[in-house]
Design a protein around this motif. Structure first.
Motif, mmCIF file in Angstrom:
data_model
loop_
_atom_site.group_PDB
_atom_site.id
_atom_site.type_symbol
_atom_site.label_atom_id
_atom_site.label_comp_id
_atom_site.label_asym_id
_atom_site.label_seq_id
_atom_site.Cartn_x
_atom_site.Cartn_y
_atom_site.Cartn_z
ATOM 1 N N ARG A 44 -1.254 -1.351 -6.577
ATOM 2 C CA ARG A 44 -1.666 -1.888 -7.882
ATOM 3 C C ARG A 44 -2.804 -1.094 -8.509
ATOM 4 N NH1 ARG A 44 -3.833 -5.281 -4.008
ATOM 5 N NH2 ARG A 44 -6.103 -5.514 -4.052
ATOM 6 N N SER A 45 -3.498 -0.261 -7.722
ATOM 7 C CA SER A 45 -4.626 0.509 -8.255
ATOM 8 C C SER A 45 -4.196 1.841 -8.847
ATOM 9 C CB SER A 45 -5.648 0.757 -7.142
ATOM 10 O OG SER A 45 -5.128 1.650 -6.154
ATOM 11 N N ALA A 49 -3.972 3.567 -0.215
ATOM 12 C CA ALA A 49 -4.494 2.837 -1.373
ATOM 13 C C ALA A 49 -3.546 1.717 -1.774
ATOM 14 C CB ALA A 49 -4.692 3.792 -2.543
ATOM 15 N N ALA A 69 -5.107 8.222 -9.018
ATOM 16 C CA ALA A 69 -5.748 7.351 -8.048
ATOM 17 C C ALA A 69 -7.260 7.551 -8.117
ATOM 18 C CB ALA A 69 -5.218 7.639 -6.643
ATOM 19 N N TYR A 70 -7.948 6.886 -7.203
ATOM 20 C CA TYR A 70 -9.408 7.025 -7.119
ATOM 21 C C TYR A 70 -9.770 7.197 -5.646
ATOM 22 C CZ TYR A 70 -14.215 6.403 -8.736
ATOM 23 O OH TYR A 70 -15.542 6.616 -9.056
ATOM 24 N N ARG A 104 -1.751 4.619 -11.234
ATOM 25 C CA ARG A 104 -1.002 4.773 -12.492
ATOM 26 C C ARG A 104 -0.050 5.946 -12.346
ATOM 27 N NH1 ARG A 104 -1.564 7.535 -17.428
ATOM 28 N NH2 ARG A 104 -3.693 8.232 -17.066
ATOM 29 N N THR A 118 -15.463 2.101 -19.112
ATOM 30 C CA THR A 118 -14.638 1.027 -18.560
ATOM 31 C C THR A 118 -14.691 -0.242 -19.394
ATOM 32 O OG1 THR A 118 -16.503 0.511 -17.094
ATOM 33 C CG2 THR A 118 -14.715 1.834 -16.170
ATOM 34 N N GLU A 120 0.835 -1.203 0.000
ATOM 35 C CA GLU A 120 0.000 0.000 0.000
ATOM 36 C C GLU A 120 0.870 1.253 0.000
ATOM 37 O OE1 GLU A 120 -4.054 -1.372 2.296
ATOM 38 O OE2 GLU A 120 -2.415 -0.543 3.504
#
Length: 338
Positions: free
Chosen positions: A107-108, A104, A94-95, A110, A280, A36
């Protein structure tokens, strides 16, 4: 422990959202675990789809729970990393939603390169809105040289990209926006025709602007704009349905006659392709091509963009409400931190 200020959904709106539907909280976040990272939000994206996530109605995505952090894409700085693939001090997409800090999964994320483009563009022209335009045109609209494309909300992040990509593909473009400033901006972007949907004779202006009919209508709005467009669609016209912002705040059944049979009749008699989509579904197939092509078009000036930047997380609710009312001019981005 790190303190994070966040904006949560306090209640579900009935009709248009109000400031009372949001609540600000401060919470303590634990440090990141294995795999994380700890993030500090720099920019937050505000987008129309968030209105749907405030509702409990069944949709393509789960609603935000009461008391849950409002969702949204973010550009963030990595404060701490416990994953070798993400470096401390890097900037990532991120989101994290409407909050100043987040923990977070690595892996989520970019990684973003600030040397290639302003990092805020990862929330707009080089992010989800730009990809929505790219995918909807590539897979559904398919504009060909000499065809006529019409797009509403044409100064927004999706609509402006739609018109400019269609021009690159050789189509004739008609952009629809609200107010003289936005119409003037469409002319700056190179639209062949720019129309104001607030004009009392808008439907007549649109008909005069497309003497050969409409081959592609990129649907962002619905409502009165769609009412003016649909009678002008050519046989075999394509309609990518991306959004219906004119109806997002409608509660209950609208008054008036049932127009669905006439709509179906038009689909049948003109062999229309009307296809709803969520971006998506095309990510795996198209996203690398999008990043390459759109990156080139933005770099060489063939695709231009405009951001409507507001400052401070506390400004997010009012900016979001204003966006749904059409008060924004360009992609709405909240600058949360330097």
């Amino acid at each position: 422990m790190v303190e994070s200020t966040r904006i949560v959904l306090a209640s579900r709106p009935v009709g248009a959202p109000t400031p009372e539907n949001f609540r600000t909280e401060t919470v303590e976040l634990p440090g990141p675990g294995e795999g994380e990272v700890l993030l500090r939000t720099l920019y937050l994206s505000l987008d129309p789809y968030m209105r749907g996530r405030m509702s409990s109605a069944k949709s393509y995505a789960e609603p935000v729970e009461i008391g849950g952090v409002m969702v949204g894409a973010t550009v963030a700085e990595v404060l701490e990393s416990r994953d070798p693939s993400v470096a401390k001090g890097g900037v990532v997409l991120a989101y994290s939603g409407w909050q100043t800090h987040d923990v977070a999964p690595a892996r989520s994320l970019r990684a973003l390169d600030p040397a290639k483009a302003p990092v805020s563009t990862a929330l707009g022209v080089l992010g989800m809105p730009g990809f929505t335009a790219y995918a909807g045109l590539s897979k559904i609209g398919r504009p060909r040289p000499g065809e006529t494309l019409v797009v509403a909300a044409a100064t927004g992040p999706v609509g402006s990209a739609v018109g400019q990509i269609a021009k690159i593909k050789g189509a004739r473009t008609v952009g629809i926006a609200g107010g003289p400033r936005k119409v003037a901006y469409l002319n700056e972007l190179g639209f062949d025709v720019a129309l104001d949907h607030r004009a009392p004779d808008f439907a007549d202006q649109l008909a005069a602007a497309v003497p050969g009919g409409i081959d592609v209508y990129f649907e962002n709005v619905g409502g009165a704009v769609a009412d003016a467009v649909y009678p002008l669609l050519n046989t075999y016209a394509r309609v990518p349905v991306c959004g219906l912002i004119a109806d997002y705040n409608v509660s209950g059944v609208q008054e008036g006659p049932d127009r669905l049979p006439a709509f179906y009749g038009r689909i049948l008699t003109k062999s229309l392709t009307v296809r709803g989509f969520i971006q998506t579904e095309f990510v795996r197939e198209l996203y690398p091509d999008f990043l390459r092509e759109m990156g080139e078009w933005v770099a060489d000036g063939r695709v231009r963009y405009r951001e409507d930047v507001v400052h401070g997380l506390a400004a997010a609710p009012e900016a979001f409400i204003g966006m749904l009312e059409g008060r924004n001019f360009g992609k709405v981005v909240v600058k949360v931190a330097d």
